[in-house]
Design a protein around this motif. Structure first.
Motif, PDB file in Angstrom:
ATOM      1  N   GLY A   5     -31.139 -10.278 -28.620  1.00  0.00           N
ATOM      2  CA  GLY A   5     -31.656  -9.339 -27.641  1.00  0.00           C
ATOM      3  C   GLY A   5     -33.065  -8.854 -27.914  1.00  0.00           C
ATOM      4  N   LYS A   6     -33.465  -8.819 -29.173  1.00  0.00           N
ATOM      5  CA  LYS A   6     -34.788  -8.277 -29.479  1.00  0.00           C
ATOM      6  C   LYS A   6     -35.929  -9.234 -29.149  1.00  0.00           C
ATOM      7  N   HIS A   7     -35.628 -10.508 -28.866  1.00  0.00           N
ATOM      8  CA  HIS A   7     -36.664 -11.463 -28.490  1.00  0.00           C
ATOM      9  C   HIS A   7     -36.921 -11.375 -26.985  1.00  0.00           C
ATOM     10  N   PRO A   8     -38.173 -11.190 -26.578  1.00  0.00           N
ATOM     11  CA  PRO A   8     -38.454 -11.139 -25.131  1.00  0.00           C
ATOM     12  C   PRO A   8     -38.328 -12.529 -24.499  1.00  0.00           C
ATOM     13  N   VAL A   9     -38.080 -12.556 -23.201  1.00  0.00           N
ATOM     14  CA  VAL A   9     -37.959 -13.815 -22.458  1.00  0.00           C
ATOM     15  C   VAL A   9     -39.320 -14.169 -21.886  1.00  0.00           C
ATOM     16  N   ALA A  10     -39.882 -15.277 -22.330  1.00  0.00           N
ATOM     17  CA  ALA A  10     -41.185 -15.722 -21.841  1.00  0.00           C
ATOM     18  C   ALA A  10     -41.027 -16.275 -20.425  1.00  0.00           C
ATOM     19  N   VAL A  11     -41.958 -15.894 -19.556  1.00  0.00           N
ATOM     20  CA  VAL A  11     -41.934 -16.353 -18.167  1.00  0.00           C
ATOM     21  C   VAL A  11     -42.993 -17.441 -18.021  1.00  0.00           C
ATOM     22  N   PRO A  12     -42.588 -18.705 -17.775  1.00  0.00           N
ATOM     23  CA  PRO A  12     -43.570 -19.788 -17.643  1.00  0.00           C
ATOM     24  C   PRO A  12     -44.349 -19.698 -16.336  1.00  0.00           C
ATOM     25  N   ALA A  13     -45.423 -20.474 -16.249  1.00  0.00           N
ATOM     26  CA  ALA A  13     -46.235 -20.503 -15.041  1.00  0.00           C
ATOM     27  C   ALA A  13     -45.413 -21.082 -13.892  1.00  0.00           C
ATOM     28  N   GLY A  14     -45.575 -20.524 -12.718  1.00  0.00           N
ATOM     29  CA  GLY A  14     -44.842 -20.991 -11.553  1.00  0.00           C
ATOM     30  C   GLY A  14     -43.529 -20.261 -11.323  1.00  0.00           C
ATOM     31  N   VAL A  15     -43.195 -19.325 -12.210  1.00  0.00           N
ATOM     32  CA  VAL A  15     -41.963 -18.544 -12.068  1.00  0.00           C
ATOM     33  C   VAL A  15     -42.351 -17.097 -11.806  1.00  0.00           C
ATOM     34  N   ASP A  16     -41.769 -16.506 -10.777  1.00  0.00           N
ATOM     35  CA  ASP A  16     -42.054 -15.129 -10.390  1.00  0.00           C
ATOM     36  C   ASP A  16     -40.838 -14.264 -10.694  1.00  0.00           C
ATOM     37  N   VAL A  17     -41.019 -13.227 -11.511  1.00  0.00           N
ATOM     38  CA  VAL A  17     -39.929 -12.326 -11.886  1.00  0.00           C
ATOM     39  C   VAL A  17     -40.219 -10.951 -11.296  1.00  0.00           C
ATOM     40  N   LYS A  18     -39.198 -10.395 -10.607  1.00  0.00           N
ATOM     41  CA  LYS A  18     -39.319  -9.045 -10.063  1.00  0.00           C
ATOM     42  C   LYS A  18     -38.157  -8.215 -10.585  1.00  0.00           C
ATOM     43  N   ILE A  19     -38.462  -7.010 -11.049  1.00  0.00           N
ATOM     44  CA  ILE A  19     -37.432  -6.105 -11.538  1.00  0.00           C
ATOM     45  C   ILE A  19     -37.449  -4.874 -10.650  1.00  0.00           C
ATOM     46  N   ASP A  20     -36.337  -4.654  -9.956  1.00  0.00           N
ATOM     47  CA  ASP A  20     -36.205  -3.522  -9.048  1.00  0.00           C
ATOM     48  C   ASP A  20     -34.998  -2.706  -9.504  1.00  0.00           C
ATOM     49  N   ALA A  46     -43.409  -6.996 -19.189  1.00  0.00           N
ATOM     50  CA  ALA A  46     -44.598  -6.610 -19.952  1.00  0.00           C
ATOM     51  C   ALA A  46     -45.292  -7.853 -20.489  1.00  0.00           C
ATOM     52  N   ASP A  47     -46.575  -8.012 -20.181  1.00  0.00           N
ATOM     53  CA  ASP A  47     -47.400  -9.126 -20.670  1.00  0.00           C
ATOM     54  C   ASP A  47     -46.800 -10.494 -20.351  1.00  0.00           C
ATOM     55  N   GLY A  48     -46.256 -10.656 -19.169  1.00  0.00           N
ATOM     56  CA  GLY A  48     -45.687 -11.938 -18.782  1.00  0.00           C
ATOM     57  C   GLY A  48     -44.377 -12.261 -19.467  1.00  0.00           C
ATOM     58  N   LYS A  49     -43.722 -11.247 -19.997  1.00  0.00           N
ATOM     59  CA  LYS A  49     -42.434 -11.438 -20.672  1.00  0.00           C
ATOM     60  C   LYS A  49     -41.456 -10.387 -20.174  1.00  0.00           C
ATOM     61  N   VAL A  50     -40.193 -10.762 -20.101  1.00  0.00           N
ATOM     62  CA  VAL A  50     -39.150  -9.818 -19.722  1.00  0.00           C
ATOM     63  C   VAL A  50     -38.532  -9.277 -21.005  1.00  0.00           C
ATOM     64  N   VAL A  51     -38.584  -7.955 -21.152  1.00  0.00           N
ATOM     65  CA  VAL A  51     -38.025  -7.302 -22.339  1.00  0.00           C
ATOM     66  C   VAL A  51     -36.756  -6.572 -21.916  1.00  0.00           C
ATOM     67  N   VAL A  52     -35.654  -6.915 -22.561  1.00  0.00           N
ATOM     68  CA  VAL A  52     -34.368  -6.285 -22.281  1.00  0.00           C
ATOM     69  C   VAL A  52     -34.058  -5.343 -23.437  1.00  0.00           C
ATOM     70  N   LYS A  53     -33.687  -4.100 -23.094  1.00  0.00           N
ATOM     71  CA  LYS A  53     -33.408  -3.086 -24.119  1.00  0.00           C
ATOM     72  C   LYS A  53     -32.121  -2.350 -23.780  1.00  0.00           C
ATOM     73  N   PRO A  54     -31.414  -1.870 -24.805  1.00  0.00           N
ATOM     74  CA  PRO A  54     -30.239  -1.035 -24.522  1.00  0.00           C
ATOM     75  C   PRO A  54     -30.691   0.325 -24.003  1.00  0.00           C
ATOM     76  N   ALA A  55     -29.969   0.873 -23.036  1.00  0.00           N
ATOM     77  CA  ALA A  55     -30.348   2.150 -22.434  1.00  0.00           C
ATOM     78  C   ALA A  55     -29.917   3.330 -23.300  1.00  0.00           C
ATOM     79  N   ASN A  56     -28.894   3.141 -24.123  1.00  0.00           N
ATOM     80  CA  ASN A  56     -28.424   4.219 -24.992  1.00  0.00           C
ATOM     81  C   ASN A  56     -27.892   3.616 -26.291  1.00  0.00           C
ATOM     82  N   ASP A  57     -27.278   4.450 -27.127  1.00  0.00           N
ATOM     83  CA  ASP A  57     -26.796   3.977 -28.433  1.00  0.00           C
ATOM     84  C   ASP A  57     -25.303   3.679 -28.441  1.00  0.00           C
ATOM     85  N   SER A  58     -24.721   3.441 -27.301  1.00  0.00           N
ATOM     86  CA  SER A  58     -23.289   3.172 -27.268  1.00  0.00           C
ATOM     87  C   SER A  58     -22.994   1.746 -27.731  1.00  0.00           C
TER      88      SER A  58
END
Length: 177
Positions: A5-20, A46-58
Motif C-alpha cells: 500500500g505504501k507504494h504509489p501507483v504510477a500513471v503512464p502516458a495516455g491514461v487519465d485518472v480522476k478521483i471524485d 499527486a505528481d502523476g501518481k495515485v497515492v492510496v492511504k488509510p483514512a484512520n488507524d482501524s
C-alpha cells in the motif's frame, strides 16, 4: 504497515485518472473503469501518481489499504496494456472455435458447448486447441477463463480437459494388474 500500500501507483502516458471523493475513474486507450473505495481508505493524485492511504488507524483501514491500491493498479495497467489469459485444450476430439459472438467447444459431450462472449472481452482461437482471452478488466478476464475451464477441468490420469497454459497437472498412475 502495508508494504504494498505504501507504494504509489504510477500513471503512464495516455491514461487519465480522476478521483471524485471515493470514486476512482481510469480512462485509457483500451477502455474505461471505475472503482468505489471503501470509507476506510482515501486516494489522491499527486505528481502523476495515485497515492492510496488509510483514512484512520482501524484494523479494517490497514487491511483494505493494500487491497485498494492493488485494485487501482490493476485498473491503470488494464486500460493501458490489457490482460491476457491463454488456455490449452488436451484430449482426442476436443477443440474450440469462435463463431460470431460465441465460443463453440467440442469437449466430449453429446452436444457442442456454446459460450457467449461477454462485452469487453475478446476471444481468439489461433489453433483448435488453444484459446486466448484478452480484455482490459482483470477480474472479468479471469472470470471468463475460469468459466471456460470449468466446462471440462483437466483430469489427473490422462490430462484431458481445458487448462491454463502455465498450469501443471499432477498426473496419477493408472490401475495395476
Amino acid at each position: 504497515m502495508s508494504r504494498i500500500g505504501k507504494h504509489p501507483v504510477a500513471v503512464p502516458a495516455g491514461v487519465d485518472v480522476k478521483i471524485d471523493g471515493k470514486v476512482v475513474s481510469v480512462k485509457g486507450k483500451l477502455g474505461q473503469l471505475s472503482l468505489t473505495l471503501v470509507d476506510d481508505v482515501s486516494a489522491e493524485l499527486a505528481d502523476g501518481k495515485v497515492v492510496v492511504k488509510p483514512a484512520n488507524d482501524s484494523r479494517r483501514a490497514y487491511t483494505m489499504w493494500a487491497t485498494s491500491r492493488t485494485l487501482v493498479n490493476n485498473m491503470v495497467k488494464g486500460v493501458a496494456d490489457g490482460y491476457t489469459v491463454n488456455l490449452e485444450i488436451n484430449g482426442v476430439g476436443y477443440r474450440a472455435a469462435v463463431q460470431g459472438k460465441e465460443l463453440v467447444m467440442q469437449l466430449g459431450f453429446s452436444h457442442d458447448v456454446k459460450y457467449p462472449i461477454p462485452e469487453g472481452i475478446a476471444i481468439k482461437c489461433d489453433k483448435p486447441t488453444s484459446i486466448t482471452i484478452t480484455g482490459f478488466d482483470k477480474q472479468k478476464v479471469g472470470q471468463v477463463a475460469a468459466e471456460i475451464r470449468g466446462w471440462k477441468k483437466p483430469e489427473p490420469y490422462k490430462g484431458k480437459g481445458i487448462k491454463y497454459d502455465n498450469e501443471t497437472i499432477l498426473r496419477k498412475e493408472g490401475k495395476k494388474k
